[in-house]
Scaffold this active site. Structure first.
Site, PDB file in Angstrom:
ATOM      1  CB  SER A  94      -0.961  -0.098   1.280  1.00 10.17           C
ATOM      2  OG  SER A  94      -0.396  -0.103   2.247  1.00 10.17           O
ATOM      3  CG  HIS A  95       1.673   3.587   2.711  1.00 10.31           C
ATOM      4  ND1 HIS A  95       0.394   2.810   2.861  1.00 10.31           N
ATOM      5  CD2 HIS A  95       1.110   4.719   2.944  1.00 10.31           C
ATOM      6  CE1 HIS A  95      -0.756   3.541   3.233  1.00 10.31           C
ATOM      7  NE2 HIS A  95      -0.180   4.841   3.381  1.00 10.31           N
ATOM      8  CG  ASN A  96       7.708   1.037  -2.024  1.00 12.00           C
ATOM      9  OD1 ASN A  96       8.752   1.184  -1.499  1.00 12.00           O
ATOM     10  ND2 ASN A  96       7.932   0.281  -3.359  1.00 12.00           N
ATOM     11  CG  PHE A 107       7.830  -2.625   1.004  1.00  8.40           C
ATOM     12  CD1 PHE A 107       7.033  -3.580   0.966  1.00  8.40           C
ATOM     13  CD2 PHE A 107       9.089  -2.588   0.851  1.00  8.40           C
ATOM     14  CE1 PHE A 107       7.389  -4.869   0.893  1.00  8.40           C
ATOM     15  CE2 PHE A 107       9.724  -3.986   0.519  1.00  8.40           C
ATOM     16  CZ  PHE A 107       9.031  -5.194   0.740  1.00  8.40           C
ATOM     17  CB  THR A 108       2.988  -1.085   4.649  1.00  7.85           C
ATOM     18  OG1 THR A 108       2.281  -0.412   3.683  1.00  7.85           O
ATOM     19  CG2 THR A 108       3.554  -0.025   5.796  1.00  7.85           C
TER      20      THR A 108
END
Length: 347
Positions: A94-96, A107-108
């Site tokens: 989702s996040h990077n 990242f997540t």
């Protein structure tokens, strides 16, 4: 930075708190902000067009939905953009971000409860695919705060932190999965948005609103709210500040950090021989100088000298996970077949 009117600021504040779960949510928001329903919708359109508002939708809790998730850091010495493309190919990322550390990609990632590979094997596979020199998996041990609400003036402003120590076990039915899949998309900007969700879900509007209310009360949904483009909202310094805190005072320090409104996320995470910092606090400021002054003051206040501020230097991905999507299983099938290689991932 785009100058916002007082009405726009008021509307953004309300939208970050949460959308009312009722038939005419924008009329209710208008009553709170002194605007008509039509005006609320018009201003939201404008804020989205100007890339102030990124998305308005439910923020579902990954763990409550049965997904396994973690923050992961890779040490990439080769082509970092190519590595980011490969990581981003996984639907659970989702996040990077690129951050200023030897572990330079953060990242997540989440995998569904019936994932064949599981989280550790998925991360190992991504590390092989990106030629990562090293990596760490930093699972959450305890959550002190999560909730981006960028409506504060000073970084020192405080708020009450609700300590929720208990996690309710919930059963997600096939009907729930369908509702979650449909409602996780951006809310339709019409007078009766939930009517559209209900029609797509094949249920009545009243039942849909009832299920969404249940998801919120059960902790499946954290909020139904707006997420902003941080930089366009004026918060250009994004510092993931990590602290090495003794375990016996980690809860005390964690909740103290979480009490600041400028700290939008605060977690205790696992440590290992490669990573010694156990408390993570995401802090948003308008400038680096402002943020670093604030962190120095925090360091003095909590008595912790061993810390680092990890700034995001590039955003590679910021996109909500599409829960219960077939993309997860397709990715695993392709990975097992050896279809993912560095040359296969196109920009």
């Amino acid at each position: 930075m785009i100058e916002l009117s007082e009405k726009e600021k008021a509307l953004i504040k309300v939208l970050q708190e949460g959308i009312p779960l009722e038939k005419r949510p924008f009329r209710k928001i208008g009553e709170e902000t002194g605007m008509t329903e039509e005006e609320v919708l018009s201003v939201i359109h404008k804020l989205k067009k100007n890339k102030i508002i990124r998305q308005i939708s439910p923020i579902y809790d990954t763990k409550s939905l049965g997904y396994d998730s973690s923050l992961v850091a890779f040490k990439i010495t080769g082509d970092i953009k190519k590595a980011a493309e490969i990581i981003n190919s996984h639907p659970g990322v989702s996040h990077n971000y690129e951050r200023n550390d030897t572990f330079n990609i953060w990242f997540t990632i989440a995998v569904p409860p019936d994932s064949k590979l599981g989280l550790e094997q998925t991360v190992s596979l991504l590390a092989d695919m990106t030629d990562a020199e090293d990596f760490v998996i930093l699972r959450t041990v305890k959550l002190y705060k999560i909730g981006v609400k960028l409506d504060f003036g000073s970084l020192k402003e405080k708020e009450e932190v609700v300590k929720n120590e208990n996690h309710r076990k919930v059963i997600i039915t096939e009907k729930d999965k369908k509702i979650i899949k449909i409602t996780q998309e951006d809310i339709p900007l019409v007078e009766n948005p939930f009517e559209i969700y209900a029609e797509k879900s094949g249920i009545k509007e009243e039942e849909l609103l009832s299920r969404l209310s249940y998801y919120r009360s059960a902790g499946i949904m954290r909020r139904f709210a707006a997420i902003l483009y941080h930089r366009k909202a004026g918060f250009k310094a994004n510092g993931m500040t990590v602290w090495k805190v003794p375990d016996d005072i980690s809860d005390e320090i964690g909740y103290k950090l979480a009490s600041y409104r400028s700290v939008t996320h605060c977690y205790k995470r696992e440590t290992n021989e490669k990573w010694k910092y156990n408390l993570f606090s995401m802090i948003h400021g308008r400038t680096r100088e402002e943020l670093e002054d604030f962190v120095r003051e925090l360091s003095e206040e909590i008595g912790v000298k061993d810390y680092k501020i990890l700034y995001s230097t590039q955003e590679f991905k910021k996109k909500r996970i599409k829960y219960f999507s077939e993309d997860f299983y397709k990715w695993e099938e392709d990975a097992e077949d050896g279809r993912y290689t560095q040359s296969d991932i196109k920009s």
